[in-house]
Design a protein around this motif. Sequence first.
Motif, short mmCIF file in Angstrom:
data_model
loop_
_atom_site.label_atom_id
_atom_site.label_comp_id
_atom_site.label_asym_id
_atom_site.label_seq_id
_atom_site.Cartn_x
_atom_site.Cartn_y
_atom_site.Cartn_z
N HIS B 231 64.12 61.67 -59.86
CA HIS B 231 63.43 61.53 -61.14
C HIS B 231 61.92 61.60 -60.97
CE1 HIS B 231 67.34 60.14 -62.43
NE2 HIS B 231 67.31 59.25 -61.46
N ASN B 232 61.28 62.49 -61.74
CA ASN B 232 59.82 62.46 -61.86
C ASN B 232 59.50 61.44 -62.94
OD1 ASN B 232 59.67 65.99 -61.44
ND2 ASN B 232 58.70 64.52 -60.08
N ASP B 233 58.84 60.36 -62.54
CA ASP B 233 58.51 59.33 -63.53
C ASP B 233 57.16 59.58 -64.18
OD1 ASP B 233 60.89 58.06 -62.99
OD2 ASP B 233 60.03 56.79 -61.43
N GLY B 234 56.43 60.60 -63.72
CA GLY B 234 55.08 60.84 -64.25
C GLY B 234 54.27 59.57 -64.07
N GLN B 235 53.51 59.20 -65.11
CA GLN B 235 52.71 57.97 -65.03
C GLN B 235 53.33 56.84 -65.84
OE1 GLN B 235 48.97 59.76 -66.39
NE2 GLN B 235 48.16 59.64 -64.30
N ASN B 236 54.60 57.02 -66.27
CA ASN B 236 55.24 56.01 -67.13
C ASN B 236 55.21 54.60 -66.53
OD1 ASN B 236 55.81 57.96 -68.95
ND2 ASN B 236 58.02 58.05 -68.54
N PHE B 237 55.73 54.50 -65.32
CA PHE B 237 55.78 53.18 -64.69
C PHE B 237 54.39 52.74 -64.24
CE2 PHE B 237 60.25 54.35 -64.43
CZ PHE B 237 60.86 53.16 -64.79
N ALA B 238 53.57 53.70 -63.78
CA ALA B 238 52.21 53.37 -63.34
C ALA B 238 51.44 52.70 -64.48
CB ALA B 238 51.48 54.61 -62.86
N LYS B 239 51.66 53.19 -65.70
CA LYS B 239 50.97 52.58 -66.84
C LYS B 239 51.55 51.21 -67.17
CE LYS B 239 49.13 56.82 -68.77
NZ LYS B 239 49.40 57.99 -69.61
N ALA B 240 52.87 51.10 -67.09
CA ALA B 240 53.50 49.81 -67.39
C ALA B 240 53.15 48.76 -66.34
CB ALA B 240 55.02 49.99 -67.49
N PHE B 241 52.97 49.19 -65.08
CA PHE B 241 52.74 48.23 -63.99
C PHE B 241 51.32 48.27 -63.46
CE2 PHE B 241 57.25 48.32 -64.33
CZ PHE B 241 57.63 47.02 -64.04
N ASP B 242 50.47 49.04 -64.13
CA ASP B 242 49.05 49.10 -63.76
C ASP B 242 48.85 49.54 -62.30
OD1 ASP B 242 46.47 48.91 -64.77
OD2 ASP B 242 46.14 47.02 -63.71
N ILE B 243 49.49 50.63 -61.94
CA ILE B 243 49.31 51.19 -60.59
C ILE B 243 48.17 52.20 -60.67
CG2 ILE B 243 50.40 52.40 -58.66
CD1 ILE B 243 53.08 51.29 -59.66
N LYS B 244 46.97 51.73 -60.35
CA LYS B 244 45.75 52.53 -60.50
C LYS B 244 45.02 52.63 -59.18
CE LYS B 244 43.52 52.25 -64.84
NZ LYS B 244 42.86 51.43 -65.88
N PHE B 245 44.32 53.74 -58.99
CA PHE B 245 43.56 53.91 -57.75
C PHE B 245 42.27 54.66 -58.04
CE2 PHE B 245 44.09 58.47 -57.08
CZ PHE B 245 45.11 58.76 -57.97
#
Lengths: 479, 479
Positions: B231-245
């Motif tokens: 699965h390509n999750d794109g930035q869906n989970f990154a936005k929900a979990f604040d995975i930023k760099f």
Amino acid sequence: MAQFDGINVKKSEFSEWYTQALIKSEFFDYSSVSGCIVFRPDGYFIWESIQKFTDLAFKNDGIRNAYFPLLIPEKLFEKEKEHVEGFNPEVAWVMQVGNSKLDERLAIRPTSETIIYDSVSKWVKSWRDLPLRLNQWCSVIRWEFKHPTPLLRTREFLWNEGHTAFATREEANSERERILQIYSAVLKDYLALPGISGQKTESEKFAGAESSYSIEFIMPDGKMIQGPDFHNDGQNFAKAFDIKFFDKDGKNQYAYQNTFAITTRVIGAMLAIHGDDRGLVIPPKVSRIQIVIVPIYNNESKDEVLSYSTRICNEINKDLRVLLDDIDIYSPGNKFNRHELRGVPLRIEIGIKESRENTLTVARRDTMKKEKIENKDINDQLSRMLYQMHEDMYKKAKDVLNNAISIVNTYDELKKVILEAKIAQAAWCGSEKCEKKIKAETLAKSTNMPFDVQQGVEKKKCVYCGNAAKHVVNFAKSY
Amino acid sequence: MAQFDGINVKKSEFSEWYTQALIKSEFFDYSSVSGCIVFRPDGYFIWESIQKFTDLAFKNDGIRNAYFPLLIPEKLFEKEKEHVEGFNPEVAWVMQVGNSKLDERLAIRPTSETIIYDSVSKWVKSWRDLPLRLNQWCSVIRWEFKHPTPLLRTREFLWNEGHTAFATREEANSERERILQIYSAVLKDYLALPGISGQKTESEKFAGAESSYSIEFIMPDGKMIQGPDFHNDGQNFAKAFDIKFFDKDGKNQYAYQNTFAITTRVIGAMLAIHGDDRGLVIPPKVSRIQIVIVPIYNNESKDEVLSYSTRICNEINKDLRVLLDDIDIYSPGNKFNRHELRGVPLRIEIGIKESRENTLTVARRDTMKKEKIENKDINDQLSRMLYQMHEDMYKKAKDVLNNAISIVNTYDELKKVILEAKIAQAAWCGSEKCEKKIKAETLAKSTNMPFDVQQGVEKKKCVYCGNAAKHVVNFAKSY
């Protein structure tokens, strides 16, 4: 990645040092579930190594892996009385799925005797079906309410659980020495960890077992901690779960059973015992990175040093796990600190001098000693240093353990030794009353009765009551 | 051990055949937990093999193993909206520990995105921390209420879950082909299992993903079943979990993520596809026993035949997994039946004739053909036969799969193919409306859009509405 964040206490402040060493090294981390930790790749690598070597030894001994359900129906869980009493307070119960309430509560396995023996009772009918020697690698949940400590006391941990059934008590008993030997060998040969093997006293045995055996370690704070264990269950579970077979004479008999386990707790003991003020010291065989190459250069020497470093890195065999740390943004000193905190066994320093001389400077993590070696047979040289480091780490830990044991003949001596945070080895009459009084008065419990010190015990007197002694016991404060 | 209890239906009665084959072979068993099965040693051996080869390929690709908690706090679990909606109905909740009610419910992981990304958000700060490519091997609970089928639909199953984070969409996307290639290679090279790789349609994708990809198999009943997925999750989970760099230009960005898994379900598909009326047929590389030697003798020839059999057994290399079945209480015919049911790849029959001639009679489980070979270079000969058996099994399964696919141009053709329990490959306009109507009217759903049949789709018309087609889709009834 950010500023280097080293350990800011000495190892003598053990409890704070321990958590900082595990977390700041990035081997482990806290999680959002209270009392449960995350195994990051370098930490999990240690467990994978333990699994690999233990599993191979089990298979060579004829044990086969299987997998049983995570969830145990309440009615099964309650079949063996002592067992359920021992585990009940720590069991996590599933009572609802989606929006539906379950008819029967399901326990998350705190250990799998009950779910496994339910199956075994269906599979074992004849003496030809025995021995049945099963093992599974999995996680278990024991929801302790005491203060959690990463790896040493966590609400979820990883382990092997061996569950075996035999036709006779003799056969069941003969498995014990082989399994404890496998565990000791894994601890010694891979974790450089010495321990004390012995039998647990009656009051410290496993809930449901007839007799229990353990390997115990001494922690830097002087407390002992239990490592792998082995339990003779006799026919206790066979009777509760109706594990019966027709023997060679056609008689219907209950089987004799054993249980044994090594858990992720041994990783905690290992990290605690080997570490120092700078951080972790990882035994070479279980370190994901065994050798780190740190190039040291200025603008002028950069190309030459990096080219020599790359050549060295490529010359190192693939079975040695090497990392060339050529990231440009950190100073060599900063890199030294990071790799020391993470316990990388060998560091190769390469500057313009080494490049011109065709040499390497190698620093060993355990001794922190540096040695300049020639760039010749480097695989042999590095392998020898890794081997020697393992041997020296084991010897050092063994000396610490030996020095911590004091043979005591009087109760006053025992109390003094316990106050010094050491292990008091004493004769004991075998009564639970004396054992309990010692524990109440000194806070030291019986850890185990070491196999190798029992000879001549019949000539000794109990350290507490003075009656004839039956066992020699190690008393110590413990986890 | 008792009377031989073989399968009493033909494979054409697939559903009954399937459970009998899995249970009577003693590879798997039911458990006291509804919908959860036991992996007995021969069944678990297949999973250990899949793990071993997949894990090695992952590690060579730079993925590292880790371990995250089994239990997920409710507030974390709810962070990604589509994800929680997809999984909520099947989640097992822990609400009580011992006698204490918990303040917050804990979900047993149905999948670990939420607990893993909570940690990843703490670990990823700079582009230098990326890519972060983690994997864990564990079990998950999804409490389905549909009729359970061992391995194919169970409430607990074993899997790998890969969870990765990248700095750019391109990097994240480029992982897909490599991972699907690893899964395909494991399926082909170890399980002799051909599958169809392709993208899932929008309505069939994973809860929380941007796009999903799968490898699908055809089962003997004509229904398709989904195997490994990506699965390509794109930035869906990154936005929900604040995975930023912070990227190379110092900009703060969300990471791009992927998820991928292979589960114990592939074992079920493999056993179903290769089996026959006599029982299981296990591909040699994942069979715990690869060769069984059955001696055939009477009182007179016993010593000679057993001695020759033992000699042959000892001549076979240790890397071929061989069993000498010299138990005295069963007839050779009874032994043949047992080992055929259990799918042992090669059977060596040794009687007085073979002993005198210095030959072996070897029967191949897949073809049931017997061949007499000379006792000369037997390791080479047996290895070649095992290799050939694997190749032939794959080819046979591949032919079955290819023959099951019908390219259809009209909706009538599609309906006809579905009624024949086959796969209808059709052009589709991409609208969910057409997809839903086809499903409602034929009970066939879109399994996936195979990668290798998309060329020229723009010239085709949707099989349902006749509008311009966007994709070629495989429609089939499915598990």
